[in-house]
Design an enzyme around this catalytic site. Structure first.
Site, PDB file in Angstrom:
ATOM      1  N   ASP A  59      12.438 -24.149  41.104  1.00  0.00           N
ATOM      2  CA  ASP A  59      12.363 -23.548  42.443  1.00  0.00           C
ATOM      3  C   ASP A  59      11.568 -24.448  43.392  1.00  0.00           C
ATOM      4  O   ASP A  59      11.486 -24.178  44.585  1.00  0.00           O
ATOM      5  CB  ASP A  59      11.797 -22.118  42.391  1.00  0.00           C
ATOM      6  CG  ASP A  59      10.365 -22.048  41.917  1.00  0.00           C
ATOM      7  OD1 ASP A  59       9.854 -23.063  41.401  1.00  0.00           O
ATOM      8  OD2 ASP A  59       9.746 -20.966  42.062  1.00  0.00           O
ATOM      9  N   SER A  60      11.024 -25.559  42.846  1.00  0.00           N
ATOM     10  CA  SER A  60      10.427 -26.584  43.714  1.00  0.00           C
ATOM     11  C   SER A  60      11.460 -27.095  44.717  1.00  0.00           C
ATOM     12  O   SER A  60      11.091 -27.715  45.718  1.00  0.00           O
ATOM     13  CB  SER A  60       9.894 -27.742  42.870  1.00  0.00           C
ATOM     14  OG  SER A  60      10.882 -28.197  41.968  1.00  0.00           O
ATOM     15  N   ASP A  98      15.062 -21.875  37.069  1.00  0.00           N
ATOM     16  CA  ASP A  98      13.890 -21.099  37.490  1.00  0.00           C
ATOM     17  C   ASP A  98      14.322 -19.791  38.129  1.00  0.00           C
ATOM     18  O   ASP A  98      15.238 -19.775  38.963  1.00  0.00           O
ATOM     19  CB  ASP A  98      13.140 -21.885  38.573  1.00  0.00           C
ATOM     20  CG  ASP A  98      11.804 -22.399  38.084  1.00  0.00           C
ATOM     21  OD1 ASP A  98      11.276 -21.893  37.078  1.00  0.00           O
ATOM     22  OD2 ASP A  98      11.298 -23.323  38.740  1.00  0.00           O
ATOM     23  N   LYS A 128      13.461 -19.708  33.431  1.00  0.00           N
ATOM     24  CA  LYS A 128      12.008 -19.902  33.382  1.00  0.00           C
ATOM     25  C   LYS A 128      11.355 -18.896  34.312  1.00  0.00           C
ATOM     26  O   LYS A 128      11.814 -18.710  35.441  1.00  0.00           O
ATOM     27  CB  LYS A 128      11.644 -21.335  33.790  1.00  0.00           C
ATOM     28  CG  LYS A 128      10.114 -21.573  33.827  1.00  0.00           C
ATOM     29  CD  LYS A 128       9.749 -23.039  33.872  1.00  0.00           C
ATOM     30  CE  LYS A 128       9.839 -23.679  35.225  1.00  0.00           C
ATOM     31  NZ  LYS A 128       9.013 -23.056  36.279  1.00  0.00           N
ATOM     32  N   GLU A 130       7.428 -17.491  35.754  1.00  0.00           N
ATOM     33  CA  GLU A 130       6.014 -17.824  35.862  1.00  0.00           C
ATOM     34  C   GLU A 130       5.164 -16.607  35.519  1.00  0.00           C
ATOM     35  O   GLU A 130       5.536 -15.478  35.828  1.00  0.00           O
ATOM     36  CB  GLU A 130       5.694 -18.296  37.290  1.00  0.00           C
ATOM     37  CG  GLU A 130       6.386 -19.596  37.657  1.00  0.00           C
ATOM     38  CD  GLU A 130       5.964 -20.146  39.010  1.00  0.00           C
ATOM     39  OE1 GLU A 130       4.999 -19.627  39.618  1.00  0.00           O
ATOM     40  OE2 GLU A 130       6.613 -21.110  39.474  1.00  0.00           O
ATOM     41  N   GLU A 197       1.151 -26.033  33.411  1.00  0.00           N
ATOM     42  CA  GLU A 197       0.961 -26.790  34.664  1.00  0.00           C
ATOM     43  C   GLU A 197      -0.488 -26.699  35.128  1.00  0.00           C
ATOM     44  O   GLU A 197      -1.089 -25.608  35.136  1.00  0.00           O
ATOM     45  CB  GLU A 197       1.891 -26.251  35.762  1.00  0.00           C
ATOM     46  CG  GLU A 197       1.683 -27.005  37.085  1.00  0.00           C
ATOM     47  CD  GLU A 197       2.751 -26.775  38.142  1.00  0.00           C
ATOM     48  OE1 GLU A 197       3.698 -26.010  37.900  1.00  0.00           O
ATOM     49  OE2 GLU A 197       2.612 -27.394  39.227  1.00  0.00           O
TER      50      GLU A 197
HETATM   51  O1  KIV Z   1       9.948 -25.685  40.085  1.00  0.00           O
HETATM   52  C1  KIV Z   1       9.605 -26.661  39.401  1.00  0.00           C
HETATM   53  O2  KIV Z   1       9.969 -27.815  39.671  1.00  0.00           O
HETATM   54  C2  KIV Z   1       8.743 -26.416  38.258  1.00  0.00           C
HETATM   55  C3  KIV Z   1       8.163 -27.616  37.568  1.00  0.00           C
HETATM   56  C4  KIV Z   1       7.010 -28.107  38.349  1.00  0.00           C
HETATM   57  C5  KIV Z   1       7.789 -27.336  36.161  1.00  0.00           C
HETATM   58  O3  KIV Z   1       8.490 -25.310  37.918  1.00  0.00           O
END
Ligand code: KIV
Length: 267
Positions: A59-60, A98, A128, A130, A197
């Site tokens: 989600d970055s 994500d 994924k 969080e 992280e």
């Molecule tokens: O969204 C992302 O790119 C991430 C990585 C930093 C692990 O969660």
């Protein structure tokens, strides 16, 4: 049609599809797990063809690709759009998507519906999420629905408002205790791997030594079972200074700027 995969040997083996089992074997054999983010067809394909084990549609992308200030505004639809594109480019790597902020916070039913859409429509092989022990019951529910889950603990960017910025976590004893509890709870709930992280290297080493599932670090020191970087950070495609731990491996930004200048001159 048989669904049993016959294992080839030698060179053929290295081109085998990466699954959670592959990551587990790598941990057991002390072979580093490589992971990178990708956000579209070309980046997914390039990363996959380079033999990276795990591709994360992170989600970055809200920040690196869409220009937002944080990841918070990203929607399920936007994520699906990028996941589908990456899916078309990735064949061998384990493809993780994500779950955006808000897509697993309302109720378990809503989270399950969204996770299923990432698998069925986005082609995800795992999602994924969080957060630590508070997410354990959700990890159990997703796992019960046959959706592999990667946990993400420590500095969790979706918690930026609560944390008051992007700060290294796990510096005080209560924080260390909580992060250790997070790792154990997620593993117990069935997570197939953990992203660690922004935590001190000693803490990441302790989790890695204790956990039976692989740990993949970012800003967590070299002692994890694997490492992940954000594509745009690793290849200098960002417009802000990267976090201190980020090592740049190529300057794609300069290559593009020079290429565009040459094109302009040529025209
Ligand atoms: O969204 C992302 O790119 C991430 C990585 C930093 C692990 O969660």
């Amino acid at each position: 049609m048989s669904h049993v995969q016959v294992r080839p040997s030698g060179a053929e083996f290295s081109s085998l599809k990466v699954t959670p089992r592959t990551l587990l074997e790598k941990k057991r054999n002390h072979q580093p797990i490589t992971a990178l983010t990708a956000y579209d067809y070309p980046s997914g394909r390039i990363v996959d063809e380079a033999g990276i084990d795990l591709v994360l549609v992170g989600d970055s992308l809200a920040m690196t690709v869409l220009g937002h200030e944080s990841t918070l505004s990203l929607t399920v639809e936007e994520m699906l759009h990028h996941a589908r594109a990456v899916r078309r480019g990735v064949r061998r790597a384990f493809l993780v998507v994500d779950m955006p902020y808000g897509s697993y916070h309302l109720s378990a039913e809503d989270a399950l519906r969204n996770a299923l859409s990432f698998v069925k429509d986005g082609g995800a092989e795992a999602v994924k999420i969080e957060g630590g022990h508070r997410r354990a019951s959700l990890v159990e529910e997703l796992t019960a629905a046959e959706i592999p889950v990667v946990g993400h603990i420590g500095l969790t960017p979706q918690s930026v408002l609560r944390m008051g910025g992007y700060r290294v976590q796990g510096r005080s004893n209560p924080e260390i205790e909580e992060i250790l509890e997070d790792a154990a709870a997620l593993e117990g709930a069935g997570a197939v791997a953990l992203v660690l992280e922004g935590i001190p290297r000693e803490l990441a080493e302790q989790i890695t030594a204790t956990a039976k599932i692989p740990t993949i670090g970012i800003g967590a020191g070299p002692g994890c079972d694997g490492q992940i970087l954000v594509f745009h950070d690793a290849f200098e495609l960002t417009f802000t200074s990267s976090a201190k731990f980020v090592r740049e491996f190529a300057d794609a930004g300069s290559v593009l700027r020079e290429g565009i200048a040459r094109y302009k001159d040529a025209v």
